[in-house]
Motif scaffolding. Structure first.
Motif, mmCIF file in Angstrom:
data_model
loop_
_atom_site.group_PDB
_atom_site.id
_atom_site.type_symbol
_atom_site.label_atom_id
_atom_site.label_comp_id
_atom_site.label_asym_id
_atom_site.label_seq_id
_atom_site.Cartn_x
_atom_site.Cartn_y
_atom_site.Cartn_z
ATOM 1 N N ARG A 70 0.832 -1.208 0.000
ATOM 2 C CA ARG A 70 0.000 0.000 0.000
ATOM 3 C C ARG A 70 0.865 1.256 0.000
ATOM 4 N NH1 ARG A 70 -5.095 1.377 0.886
ATOM 5 N NH2 ARG A 70 -5.698 -0.761 1.348
ATOM 6 N N HIS A 77 0.863 4.315 -2.958
ATOM 7 C CA HIS A 77 0.564 5.724 -2.705
ATOM 8 C C HIS A 77 1.755 6.634 -2.995
ATOM 9 C CE1 HIS A 77 -3.498 5.108 -1.374
ATOM 10 N NE2 HIS A 77 -3.084 4.106 -0.607
ATOM 11 N N GLN A 125 2.452 6.304 -6.871
ATOM 12 C CA GLN A 125 1.271 6.457 -7.718
ATOM 13 C C GLN A 125 1.125 5.275 -8.681
ATOM 14 O OE1 GLN A 125 -0.895 9.422 -7.496
ATOM 15 N NE2 GLN A 125 0.195 9.429 -5.566
ATOM 16 N N PRO A 166 -1.106 2.191 -8.562
ATOM 17 C CA PRO A 166 -2.186 1.613 -7.765
ATOM 18 C C PRO A 166 -2.553 0.152 -8.010
ATOM 19 C CG PRO A 166 -3.097 2.966 -9.500
ATOM 20 C CD PRO A 166 -1.600 3.116 -9.571
ATOM 21 N N ALA A 177 -6.041 2.877 -5.425
ATOM 22 C CA ALA A 177 -6.635 4.211 -5.599
ATOM 23 C C ALA A 177 -8.153 4.154 -5.454
ATOM 24 C CB ALA A 177 -6.243 4.781 -6.949
#
Length: 90
Positions: A57, A61, A64, A66, A85
């Protein structure tokens, strides 16, 4: 009602796992993990949310990236992708 396809699927690439033996960060830290997730944009291998440090995770994030899939399949023929996302199957 039809569900719209996940727009993040355009980020999926043909990838090779960076560290097929385990979570990249956990291997460096000597930390345990529970199940692995493969980033389908860059090949990062991270641990899933039930692991203590949730590196999959975090990578999604920060970078970017996802869309992930499991590194180890639970049942023969099982395939799925998750979008961090959207917090939904991709």
């Amino acid at each position: 009602m039809a569900t719209e396809p996940d727009p993040h699927l355009s980020m999926v690439r043909q990838v090779t796992p960076h560290t097929p033996e385990g979570c990249e960060e956990c291997l460096r830290l000597g930390s345990p993990w529970v199940h692995l997730r493969l980033c389908l944009t860059c090949g990062h291998v991270g641990c899933r949310d039930s692991s203590p440090l949730k590196h999959g995770r975090a990578h999604a994030h920060v970078e970017q990236h996802p869309i992930v899939e499991p590194m180890e399949l639970m049942e023969p023929g099982e395939t799925w992708r998750w979008c961090y996302a959207r917090e939904a199957m991709a």
